[in-house]
Design a protein around this motif. Structure first.
Motif, short mmCIF file in Angstrom:
data_model
loop_
_atom_site.label_atom_id
_atom_site.label_comp_id
_atom_site.label_asym_id
_atom_site.label_seq_id
_atom_site.Cartn_x
_atom_site.Cartn_y
_atom_site.Cartn_z
N GLU A 136 0.68 -1.06 -0.13
CA GLU A 136 -0.12 0.00 -0.01
C GLU A 136 1.02 1.37 0.02
OE1 GLU A 136 -0.43 -2.66 1.83
OE2 GLU A 136 -2.43 -3.31 1.38
N LEU A 137 1.96 1.22 0.85
CA LEU A 137 2.72 2.51 0.91
C LEU A 137 3.59 2.70 -0.51
CD1 LEU A 137 4.39 2.06 4.35
CD2 LEU A 137 2.70 3.85 3.79
N GLN A 138 3.95 1.44 -0.85
CA GLN A 138 4.80 1.60 -2.45
C GLN A 138 3.56 1.93 -3.25
OE1 GLN A 138 6.43 -2.29 -3.26
NE2 GLN A 138 6.52 -2.62 -1.02
N ALA A 139 2.53 1.76 -3.54
CA ALA A 139 1.46 2.11 -4.61
C ALA A 139 1.46 3.68 -4.22
CB ALA A 139 0.25 1.39 -4.29
N ALA A 140 1.08 4.12 -2.90
CA ALA A 140 0.86 5.42 -2.67
C ALA A 140 2.17 6.28 -3.03
CB ALA A 140 0.52 5.69 -1.08
N LEU A 141 3.13 5.95 -2.71
CA LEU A 141 4.44 6.80 -2.99
C LEU A 141 4.79 6.74 -4.64
CD1 LEU A 141 6.66 5.48 -0.11
CD2 LEU A 141 5.61 8.05 -0.56
N THR A 142 4.25 5.95 -5.45
CA THR A 142 4.48 5.80 -6.83
C THR A 142 3.33 6.20 -7.64
OG1 THR A 142 4.22 3.50 -6.98
CG2 THR A 142 6.41 3.94 -6.71
N ASP A 143 2.17 6.64 -6.82
CA ASP A 143 0.85 6.98 -7.64
C ASP A 143 1.15 8.47 -8.53
OD1 ASP A 143 -1.61 7.64 -8.34
OD2 ASP A 143 -2.48 7.88 -6.40
#
Length: 270
Positions: A136-143
């Motif tokens: 989830e954090l990876q997705a948020a930081l690469t959104d």
């Protein structure tokens, strides 16, 4: 990075070093800001890496863009980059990133000497650990749709109590990952910080265990020689036969019997 670019980076780092003793994060911020401009302007990168252009011409071009917008230290550092040769457009940008991170590490270095660098490395490592464990954090930081400031705020929130140098690097990785995932860029930052930290570590290799008094005498001598309190690491290598090898950063002093034997063999072979 090709040898030509590596040589240019080495010259730039050598030119930057005298400025780092009193550097603040402002210098790093300026270098990162210019990096953003370079990354966004392929025409400028081509002009600064064009082998057909004279160094003075490239320096003048950069000076005309920067005059009055950055500090004298930043301008001098950037002119050094412009005056040398680069194998590719990307290399000059990567070199500028290295200079910016090195200046951040130097600021951390000023904070309680080794402890400041240790803190910076820990903060970066904590970020990597937290993000790597959460999709989830990876997705948020690469959104791509998320505002840059929102991603920067998230990155800082993940490492409560991060030092000012760490906050700058985490923010940079979140808002301008330069084609990488933020966690991968932070890993690259960690490698550069570790390289800086090696300046504070003396690796001593001995053919046999050293007495505590011997280690203390070596530590006193090395601290005096380098003008700083070094961390001493001692390891044993019987292959040395006798003597010591001392490594501090890029400096190597080889006073081992094995090295003298090898040197004798080379002289006989020649």
């Amino acid at each position: 990075m090709a040898s030509v670019s590596s040589e240019s980076l080495a010259k730039a780092l050598e030119s930057l070093e005298p400025k780092l003793a009193l550097a603040t994060v402002d210098l790093s911020k300026e270098l990162f800001a210019v990096l953003e401009v370079l990354d966004a302007n392929s025409g400028l990168r081509r002009a600064l890496t064009d082998p057909a252009r004279e160094a003075a011409e490239k320096e003048a071009l950069l000076a005309s863009l920067l005059r009055g917008k950055v500090s004298a230290d930043a301008e001098q550092t950037l002119k050094q980059l412009a005056s040398t040769r680069w194998s590719s457009e990307r290399d000059i940008s990567d070199a500028l990133e290295t200079l910016a991170v090195t200046s951040v590490a130097a600021v951390a270095e000023q904070q309680a000497n080794k402890a400041g660098l240790d803190k910076l490395q820990k903060d970066l490592f904590d970020f990597i650990e937290v993000v790597s464990a959460s999709h989830e954090l990876q997705a948020a930081l690469t959104d791509a749709q998320a505002p840059a400031e929102a991603k920067a705020a998230l990155a800082l929130k993940l490492v409560p109590g991060a030092s000012a140098p760490a906050q700058l690097l985490l923010r940079q990785a979140a808002i301008a990952p330069r084609g990488l995932k933020p966690v991968r860029l932070v890993e690259r930052f960690m490698d550069l910080v570790a390289k800086r930290q090696q300046r504070w570590i003396a690796h001593i290799i001995s053919s046999r265990p050293l007495a505590e008094s011997q280690v203390q005498r070596l530590e006193t001598s090395l601290n005096k020689l380098y003008g700083r309190d070094l961390k001493i690491n001692v390891s044993i290598d019987p292959a040395l036969v006798g003597g010591l090898v001392v490594k501090v950063g890029d400096d190597i002093v080889d006073a081992s019997v094995a090295s003298r034997v090898a040197e004798l063999r080379r002289s006989l072979a020649g």
